[in-house]
Design a protein around this motif. Structure first.
Motif, PDB file in Angstrom:
ATOM      1  N   HIS A  73       0.835  -1.205   0.000  1.00 43.40           N
ATOM      2  CA  HIS A  73       0.000   0.000   0.000  1.00 43.40           C
ATOM      3  C   HIS A  73       0.872   1.259   0.000  1.00 43.40           C
ATOM      4  CE1 HIS A  73      -3.203   2.799   1.181  1.00 43.40           C
ATOM      5  NE2 HIS A  73      -2.369   3.252   2.106  1.00 43.40           N
ATOM      6  N   THR A  74       1.899   1.256   0.854  1.00 39.96           N
ATOM      7  CA  THR A  74       2.788   2.420   0.942  1.00 39.96           C
ATOM      8  C   THR A  74       3.550   2.618  -0.362  1.00 39.96           C
ATOM      9  OG1 THR A  74       3.016   2.019   3.317  1.00 39.96           O
ATOM     10  CG2 THR A  74       4.621   3.501   2.302  1.00 39.96           C
ATOM     11  N   LEU A  75       3.972   1.512  -0.967  1.00 46.32           N
ATOM     12  CA  LEU A  75       4.697   1.608  -2.232  1.00 46.32           C
ATOM     13  C   LEU A  75       3.812   2.181  -3.331  1.00 46.32           C
ATOM     14  CD1 LEU A  75       7.460   1.053  -3.463  1.00 46.32           C
ATOM     15  CD2 LEU A  75       6.692  -1.258  -4.026  1.00 46.32           C
ATOM     16  N   LEU A  76       2.564   1.760  -3.370  1.00 45.39           N
ATOM     17  CA  LEU A  76       1.634   2.320  -4.352  1.00 45.39           C
ATOM     18  C   LEU A  76       1.492   3.829  -4.165  1.00 45.39           C
ATOM     19  CD1 LEU A  76      -1.201  -0.376  -4.387  1.00 45.39           C
ATOM     20  CD2 LEU A  76       0.286   0.233  -6.303  1.00 45.39           C
ATOM     21  N   HIS A  77       1.451   4.259  -2.918  1.00 46.80           N
ATOM     22  CA  HIS A  77       1.335   5.696  -2.626  1.00 46.80           C
ATOM     23  C   HIS A  77       2.549   6.460  -3.152  1.00 46.80           C
ATOM     24  CE1 HIS A  77       0.524   9.406  -0.439  1.00 46.80           C
ATOM     25  NE2 HIS A  77       1.742   9.337   0.064  1.00 46.80           N
ATOM     26  N   TYR A  78       3.743   5.907  -2.918  1.00 47.06           N
ATOM     27  CA  TYR A  78       4.963   6.575  -3.344  1.00 47.06           C
ATOM     28  C   TYR A  78       5.112   6.591  -4.868  1.00 47.06           C
ATOM     29  CZ  TYR A  78       7.332   7.325   1.163  1.00 47.06           C
ATOM     30  OH  TYR A  78       7.700   7.790   2.399  1.00 47.06           O
ATOM     31  N   LEU A  79       4.633   5.543  -5.529  1.00 49.49           N
ATOM     32  CA  LEU A  79       4.857   5.397  -6.973  1.00 49.49           C
ATOM     33  C   LEU A  79       3.711   5.935  -7.822  1.00 49.49           C
ATOM     34  CD1 LEU A  79       6.384   1.787  -7.158  1.00 49.49           C
ATOM     35  CD2 LEU A  79       7.597   3.981  -7.114  1.00 49.49           C
ATOM     36  N   ASP A  80       2.686   6.450  -7.190  1.00 51.46           N
ATOM     37  CA  ASP A  80       1.482   6.843  -7.923  1.00 51.46           C
ATOM     38  C   ASP A  80       1.774   7.837  -9.049  1.00 51.46           C
ATOM     39  OD1 ASP A  80      -1.442   6.901  -8.260  1.00 51.46           O
ATOM     40  OD2 ASP A  80      -1.219   8.979  -7.618  1.00 51.46           O
ATOM     41  N   MET A  81       2.576   8.844  -8.789  1.00 53.51           N
ATOM     42  CA  MET A  81       2.851   9.877  -9.788  1.00 53.51           C
ATOM     43  C   MET A  81       3.731   9.369 -10.932  1.00 53.51           C
ATOM     44  SD  MET A  81       1.163  12.529  -8.854  1.00 53.51           S
ATOM     45  CE  MET A  81       1.922  13.807  -9.853  1.00 53.51           C
ATOM     46  N   ASP A  82       4.431   8.268 -10.709  1.00 57.58           N
ATOM     47  CA  ASP A  82       5.349   7.750 -11.736  1.00 57.58           C
ATOM     48  C   ASP A  82       4.677   6.801 -12.713  1.00 57.58           C
ATOM     49  OD1 ASP A  82       8.159   8.739 -10.865  1.00 57.58           O
ATOM     50  OD2 ASP A  82       7.288   7.990  -9.008  1.00 57.58           O
ATOM     51  N   GLN A  83       3.423   6.416 -12.409  1.00 59.41           N
ATOM     52  CA  GLN A  83       2.661   5.531 -13.299  1.00 59.41           C
ATOM     53  C   GLN A  83       3.467   4.281 -13.677  1.00 59.41           C
ATOM     54  OE1 GLN A  83       1.417   8.036 -16.606  1.00 59.41           O
ATOM     55  NE2 GLN A  83      -0.164   9.033 -15.367  1.00 59.41           N
ATOM     56  N   VAL A  84       3.909   3.593 -12.658  1.00 60.47           N
ATOM     57  CA  VAL A  84       4.781   2.423 -12.837  1.00 60.47           C
ATOM     58  C   VAL A  84       3.955   1.202 -13.224  1.00 60.47           C
ATOM     59  CG1 VAL A  84       6.424   0.901 -11.680  1.00 60.47           C
ATOM     60  CG2 VAL A  84       6.410   3.353 -11.179  1.00 60.47           C
ATOM     61  N   SER A  85       4.467   0.422 -14.150  1.00 64.69           N
ATOM     62  CA  SER A  85       3.828  -0.827 -14.562  1.00 64.69           C
ATOM     63  C   SER A  85       4.624  -2.008 -14.012  1.00 64.69           C
ATOM     64  CB  SER A  85       3.776  -0.924 -16.088  1.00 64.69           C
ATOM     65  OG  SER A  85       5.100  -1.005 -16.614  1.00 64.69           O
ATOM     66  N   ASN A  86       4.027  -3.182 -14.050  1.00 64.50           N
ATOM     67  CA  ASN A  86       4.757  -4.391 -13.666  1.00 64.50           C
ATOM     68  C   ASN A  86       5.940  -4.638 -14.598  1.00 64.50           C
ATOM     69  OD1 ASN A  86       3.470  -5.571 -11.304  1.00 64.50           O
ATOM     70  ND2 ASN A  86       1.677  -5.912 -12.599  1.00 64.50           N
ATOM     71  N   ALA A  87       5.758  -4.282 -15.858  1.00 66.21           N
ATOM     72  CA  ALA A  87       6.853  -4.448 -16.819  1.00 66.21           C
ATOM     73  C   ALA A  87       8.050  -3.584 -16.433  1.00 66.21           C
ATOM     74  CB  ALA A  87       6.375  -4.105 -18.230  1.00 66.21           C
ATOM     75  N   ARG A  88       7.778  -2.386 -15.924  1.00 65.67           N
ATOM     76  CA  ARG A  88       8.861  -1.506 -15.488  1.00 65.67           C
ATOM     77  C   ARG A  88       9.580  -2.097 -14.278  1.00 65.67           C
ATOM     78  NH1 ARG A  88      13.138   1.002 -15.813  1.00 65.67           N
ATOM     79  NH2 ARG A  88      13.397   3.033 -14.821  1.00 65.67           N
ATOM     80  N   LEU A  89       8.827  -2.675 -13.361  1.00 63.37           N
ATOM     81  CA  LEU A  89       9.446  -3.324 -12.207  1.00 63.37           C
ATOM     82  C   LEU A  89      10.330  -4.481 -12.650  1.00 63.37           C
ATOM     83  CD1 LEU A  89       6.444  -3.413  -9.689  1.00 63.37           C
ATOM     84  CD2 LEU A  89       8.353  -1.788  -9.755  1.00 63.37           C
ATOM     85  N   THR A  90       9.861  -5.228 -13.628  1.00 65.45           N
ATOM     86  CA  THR A  90      10.651  -6.356 -14.132  1.00 65.45           C
ATOM     87  C   THR A  90      11.953  -5.868 -14.768  1.00 65.45           C
ATOM     88  OG1 THR A  90       8.666  -7.698 -14.461  1.00 65.45           O
ATOM     89  CG2 THR A  90      10.629  -8.337 -15.704  1.00 65.45           C
ATOM     90  N   GLU A  91      11.898  -4.743 -15.468  1.00 56.02           N
ATOM     91  CA  GLU A  91      13.126  -4.164 -16.032  1.00 56.02           C
ATOM     92  C   GLU A  91      14.132  -3.831 -14.928  1.00 56.02           C
ATOM     93  OE1 GLU A  91      12.059  -0.735 -18.249  1.00 56.02           O
ATOM     94  OE2 GLU A  91      11.041  -1.846 -19.843  1.00 56.02           O
ATOM     95  N   LEU A  92      13.641  -3.268 -13.823  1.00 60.05           N
ATOM     96  CA  LEU A  92      14.519  -2.913 -12.713  1.00 60.05           C
ATOM     97  C   LEU A  92      15.138  -4.147 -12.070  1.00 60.05           C
ATOM     98  CD1 LEU A  92      12.383  -0.116 -10.998  1.00 60.05           C
ATOM     99  CD2 LEU A  92      14.437   0.187 -12.388  1.00 60.05           C
ATOM    100  N   GLY A  93      14.417  -5.260 -12.114  1.00 57.98           N
ATOM    101  CA  GLY A  93      14.915  -6.492 -11.512  1.00 57.98           C
ATOM    102  C   GLY A  93      16.198  -7.000 -12.127  1.00 57.98           C
ATOM    103  N   ALA A  94      16.505  -6.565 -13.329  1.00 60.36           N
ATOM    104  CA  ALA A  94      17.748  -6.990 -13.982  1.00 60.36           C
ATOM    105  C   ALA A  94      18.983  -6.512 -13.224  1.00 60.36           C
ATOM    106  CB  ALA A  94      17.784  -6.470 -15.418  1.00 60.36           C
ATOM    107  N   ASN A  95      18.818  -5.510 -12.355  1.00 55.77           N
ATOM    108  CA  ASN A  95      19.956  -4.953 -11.619  1.00 55.77           C
ATOM    109  C   ASN A  95      20.071  -5.463 -10.184  1.00 55.77           C
ATOM    110  OD1 ASN A  95      20.762  -3.207 -13.794  1.00 55.77           O
ATOM    111  ND2 ASN A  95      19.031  -1.885 -13.297  1.00 55.77           N
TER     112      ASN A  95
END
Length: 293
Positions: A60-82
Motif C-alpha cells: 500500500h505504501t509503495l503504491l502511494h509513493y509510486l502513484d505519480m510515476d505511473q509504474v507498470s509491472n513491466a517496469r518493475l521487471t526491467e529494474l529487476g535486472a539490476n
C-alpha cells in the motif's frame, strides 16, 4: 500410477538469503528517489497503529509513493535486472547440479529444480538474472488498472503463507488455478518433502523450517558474514542453538568450497543416493525370480 519422484527441489527465500540487500532498497528506492527510512516508518505505523498486515502495509505504501510515476509491472521487471546477490550465487545456480550428481544419478533421471519463495515483489524477481535457473518464482504481486499502471495488491506472501508454496512444489501444483488443498496420495506427489532443501535467513522462514523438520526435509539458515552488528548471525544462531528450528547455519557465500556450498552439496548427494536406494528396493521387491530347473 505412482509419480517418478526423481526430482530434488531447492527452495530459497530471497532477501537476506540470496541477496545481502532488500530488493526494494537495492533497485526500487534509488530509482524513484524514495527515502528508505521514511518509507519503512510509514509501513510500521500502519502495522502498529492500525494493525495492518505487514506485506499489505508495504505494498500500500509503495503504491502511494509510486502513484505519480505511473509504474507498470513491466517496469518493475526491467529494474529487476539490476538486483545484486551474495558472492557466488549466479555461478552456484549454473554449476551445482553437475558438481554433485554423477552418471549413476543421471542414469536414474535424478535432477535438481530451483524455486524462489519471497515476500518481496515477484515482478522484480522475474527480471533478475536468476529467472532462467528457476522452475518457479513466487512473490507479492500488484494488479494493474486499465492504463497499465500498478494499482492494487493482487497477491501477498507472508512468512506463514510461504508454507503453501512448499506444498505446491511437493504436489506439483505450481499454477494458481490448481487448488493446493486437493487431496493427493503421497505416492502421486512428484517431490516428497524428503527430497526438498530449504534455504532461508531467519525468523520469517521459521514456518518453512518447521515444515521441513516435521516432514523429513532439510533446511539451512544463512547469515551475512559482512554484517558488523552480527545481528544476521545472531538470529541464525538462535534458530539453531536455542529454538531448534534448523541443524545447519552458514555464511551466505555460495562460492565453490565455501561452508554453505559444502553443506548444500552434501545434502544433495545424500538425497540423491537415498533416491537411488529406494529405486533399487522398489525394483527388487517388484521382481519375481523365474522358476529354476
Amino acid at each position: 500410477m505412482p509419480a517418478p519422484q526423481n526430482t530434488i527441489a531447492l527452495v530459497y527465500d530471497y532477501d537476506q538469503t540470496l541477496s545481502p540487500s532488500y530488493m526494494q532498497d537495492d533497485v526500487l528506492f534509488p530509482q524513484f528517489g524514495i527515502d528508505p527510512k521514511s518509507f519503512w516508518e510509514k509501513c510500521n505505523a500502519l502495522c502498529t497503529e492500525d494493525n495492518w498486515d505487514g506485506e499489505l502495509a508495504y505494498m500500500h505504501t509503495l503504491l502511494h509513493y509510486l502513484d505519480m510515476d505511473q509504474v507498470s509491472n513491466a517496469r518493475l521487471t526491467e529494474l529487476g535486472a539490476n538486483l545484486k546477490f551474495f558472492p557466488g550465487v549466479e555461478a552456484y545456480f549454473e554449476e551445482i547440479e553437475n558438481a554433485v550428481l554423477r552418471d549413476h544419478h543421471r542414469a536414474a533421471d535424478i535432477h535438481l529444480e530451483h524455486y524462489i519463495v519471497s515476500s518481496g515483489l515477484k515482478a522484480l524477481l522475474d527480471g533478475s538474472k536468476l529467472t532462467k535457473y528457476t522452475k518457479a518464482i513466487y512473490g507479492c504481486e500488484f494488479g494493474e488498472n486499465a492504463h497499465g499502471q500498478i494499482a492494487y495488491p493482487k497477491r501477498t506472501i507472508s512468512h506463514t503463507t510461504k508454507t503453501q508454496y512448499l506444498f505446491r512444489i511437493n504436489k506439483g501444483m505450481l499454477s494458481y488455478d490448481q487448488d493446493v488443498n486437493d487431496h493427493m496420495p503421497s505416492s502421486l506427489r512428484p517431490i516428497p518433502f524428503e527430497n526438498m532443501i530449504y534455504v532461508g535467513d531467519g525468523p520469517t522462514d521459521v514456518p518453512c523450517f518447521t515444515v521441513m523438520k516435521k516432514t523429513g526435509g532439510r533446511a539451512i539458515a544463512v547469515y551475512n558474514p559482512d554484517d558488523p552488528s552480527r545481528a544476521s548471525f545472531k538470529k541464525c544462531y538462535q534458530l539453531c542453538a536455542h529454538a531448534d528450528r534448523v541443524k545447519h547455519i552458514a555464511p551466505a557465500d555460495y562460492r565453490c568450497g565455501s561452508h554453505l556450498r559444502l553443506i548444500i552439496e552434501q545434502m544433495i548427494g545424500e538425497v540423491a543416493d537415498r533416491m537411488l536406494r529406494l529405486q533399487k528396493d522398489e525394483k527388487d521387491q517388484g521382481t519375481v525370480s523365474a522358476p529354476k530347473f
